[in-house]
Design a protein around this motif. Structure first.
Motif, mmCIF file in Angstrom:
data_model
loop_
_atom_site.group_PDB
_atom_site.id
_atom_site.type_symbol
_atom_site.label_atom_id
_atom_site.label_comp_id
_atom_site.label_asym_id
_atom_site.label_seq_id
_atom_site.Cartn_x
_atom_site.Cartn_y
_atom_site.Cartn_z
ATOM 1 N N VAL A 188 -0.671 -37.976 -7.409
ATOM 2 C CA VAL A 188 0.477 -37.604 -8.298
ATOM 3 C C VAL A 188 1.784 -37.289 -7.286
ATOM 4 N N ILE A 189 2.927 -38.002 -7.675
ATOM 5 C CA ILE A 189 4.172 -37.850 -6.767
ATOM 6 C C ILE A 189 5.123 -36.852 -7.588
ATOM 7 N N GLU A 190 5.286 -35.665 -7.251
ATOM 8 C CA GLU A 190 6.161 -34.824 -7.527
ATOM 9 C C GLU A 190 7.698 -35.248 -7.684
ATOM 10 N N PRO A 191 8.191 -35.027 -9.004
ATOM 11 C CA PRO A 191 9.731 -35.461 -9.039
ATOM 12 C C PRO A 191 10.668 -34.844 -8.088
ATOM 13 N N LEU A 192 11.662 -35.536 -7.690
ATOM 14 C CA LEU A 192 12.725 -35.222 -6.968
ATOM 15 C C LEU A 192 13.479 -33.815 -7.574
ATOM 16 N N SER A 193 13.659 -32.725 -6.605
ATOM 17 C CA SER A 193 14.769 -31.849 -7.301
ATOM 18 C C SER A 193 16.010 -32.488 -7.759
ATOM 19 N N ALA A 194 16.734 -31.652 -8.493
ATOM 20 C CA ALA A 194 17.955 -32.197 -8.884
ATOM 21 C C ALA A 194 18.899 -32.300 -7.973
ATOM 22 N N SER A 195 18.869 -31.488 -6.916
ATOM 23 C CA SER A 195 19.906 -31.565 -5.645
ATOM 24 C C SER A 195 19.579 -32.847 -5.022
ATOM 25 N N ALA A 196 18.078 -33.261 -4.665
ATOM 26 C CA ALA A 196 17.648 -34.359 -4.179
ATOM 27 C C ALA A 196 18.152 -35.590 -4.792
ATOM 28 N N ARG A 197 17.873 -35.517 -5.925
ATOM 29 C CA ARG A 197 18.661 -36.636 -6.950
ATOM 30 C C ARG A 197 19.934 -36.906 -6.844
ATOM 31 N N ASN A 198 20.712 -35.979 -6.634
ATOM 32 C CA ASN A 198 22.062 -36.014 -6.742
ATOM 33 C C ASN A 198 22.514 -36.547 -5.223
ATOM 34 N N ILE A 199 21.764 -36.011 -4.317
ATOM 35 C CA ILE A 199 22.332 -36.623 -3.018
ATOM 36 C C ILE A 199 22.056 -38.074 -3.062
ATOM 37 N N MET A 200 20.934 -38.483 -3.448
ATOM 38 C CA MET A 200 20.455 -39.962 -3.628
ATOM 39 C C MET A 200 21.558 -40.912 -4.192
ATOM 40 N N GLN B 249 -19.425 -50.337 -6.287
ATOM 41 C CA GLN B 249 -19.279 -51.598 -7.077
ATOM 42 C C GLN B 249 -17.578 -52.157 -7.076
ATOM 43 N N GLU B 250 -17.484 -53.265 -7.313
ATOM 44 C CA GLU B 250 -15.925 -53.423 -7.638
ATOM 45 C C GLU B 250 -15.590 -52.937 -8.830
ATOM 46 N N GLY B 251 -14.487 -52.518 -8.825
ATOM 47 C CA GLY B 251 -13.987 -51.800 -10.024
ATOM 48 C C GLY B 251 -14.457 -50.323 -10.550
ATOM 49 N N GLN B 252 -15.290 -50.032 -9.646
ATOM 50 C CA GLN B 252 -15.840 -48.695 -9.766
ATOM 51 C C GLN B 252 -14.875 -47.581 -9.507
ATOM 52 N N VAL B 253 -13.871 -47.912 -8.496
ATOM 53 C CA VAL B 253 -12.888 -47.006 -8.028
ATOM 54 C C VAL B 253 -11.605 -47.556 -8.644
ATOM 55 N N ILE B 254 -11.071 -46.833 -9.453
ATOM 56 C CA ILE B 254 -9.660 -47.242 -10.061
ATOM 57 C C ILE B 254 -8.357 -46.633 -9.152
ATOM 58 N N PRO B 255 -7.541 -47.118 -8.648
ATOM 59 C CA PRO B 255 -6.601 -46.273 -8.029
ATOM 60 C C PRO B 255 -5.503 -46.234 -8.982
ATOM 61 N N ARG B 256 -4.601 -45.078 -9.112
ATOM 62 C CA ARG B 256 -3.730 -44.703 -10.159
ATOM 63 C C ARG B 256 -2.565 -43.819 -9.471
ATOM 64 N N VAL B 257 -1.509 -44.021 -9.657
ATOM 65 C CA VAL B 257 -0.299 -43.284 -9.253
ATOM 66 C C VAL B 257 0.636 -42.978 -10.415
ATOM 67 N N GLU B 258 0.837 -41.684 -10.382
ATOM 68 C CA GLU B 258 1.572 -41.078 -11.811
ATOM 69 C C GLU B 258 2.673 -40.056 -10.997
ATOM 70 N N GLU B 259 3.720 -39.905 -11.814
ATOM 71 C CA GLU B 259 4.843 -39.041 -11.424
ATOM 72 C C GLU B 259 4.702 -37.744 -12.574
ATOM 73 N N GLY B 260 5.115 -36.503 -11.869
ATOM 74 C CA GLY B 260 5.284 -35.387 -12.650
ATOM 75 C C GLY B 260 4.799 -34.114 -11.976
ATOM 76 N N ALA B 261 4.590 -33.025 -12.620
ATOM 77 C CA ALA B 261 3.989 -31.956 -12.008
ATOM 78 C C ALA B 261 2.577 -31.933 -11.840
ATOM 79 N N SER B 262 2.064 -31.868 -10.707
ATOM 80 C CA SER B 262 0.496 -32.319 -10.327
ATOM 81 C C SER B 262 -0.545 -31.854 -11.515
#
Length: 161
Positions: free
Chosen positions: A41-53, A96-109
């Motif tokens: 899980v990717i934590e969202p950027l803070s409002a200040s970090a987003r504004n700087i970007m 086995q192939e397909g037994q481990v499924i990688p997933r990336v999501e955003e939000g509060a962990s």
């Protein structure tokens, strides 16, 4: 004894030292012949970090950078899973192939972990937890604590160094 486990959600911060928790998930998957969703899980950027970007680049460039970062992170997860399986598993533990499924999501962990667990019909959540000071635990709590208190799904917590 756990009920029949067919789907495991492994939630990882992919930090140094998180392998013991993944090893536990792999062990459980081997025991139950279950699939593992490897979630980061990717934590969202803070409002200040987003504004700087936003002062440094336009919305299109920011969105493009975001999207390519997600793809790169997912590729990193896939490489990490493959490397783990090649270097740390013996012949009897091979996934086995397909037994481990990688997933990336955003939000509060904690919210994302609970949402994904429900979405995939997880029978077990496996995650590591790191030692924090008691004051830190009291003020912030840990993701593992929040998960344990807000789910009916069994949770296997692995202490990490």
């Amino acid at each position: 004894m756990l009920p029949d486990v067919k789907t495991i959600l492994y939630a990882s911060d992919i930090e140094e030292g998180s392998r013991p928790a993944f090893r536990a998930a792999v062990s459980m998957a081997g025991h139950y012949n279950a699939k593992i969703t490897f979630l980061h899980v990717i934590e969202p950027l803070s409002a200040s970090a987003r504004n700087i970007m936003k002062t440094m680049m336009n919305d299109a460039a920011l969105n493009e950078m975001h999207d390519s970062s997600i793809v790169n992170l997912k590729n990193k997860l896939v490489s990490r899973i493959e490397r783990f399986c090649e270097t740390e598993l013996d012949a009897s533990e091979i996934m086995q192939e397909g037994q481990v499924i990688p997933r990336v999501e955003e939000g509060a962990s904690d919210r994302v972990i609970l949402k994904v667990a429900k979405e995939i019909g997880a029978d077990l959540i496996v995650m590591g937890t790191r030692t924090h000071s008691s004051v830190g635990q009291f003020l912030l709590g840990s993701t593992a604590n929040r998960i344990m208190h807000h789910t009916e799904i069994p949770v296997l917590i692995i202490p990490l160094k």
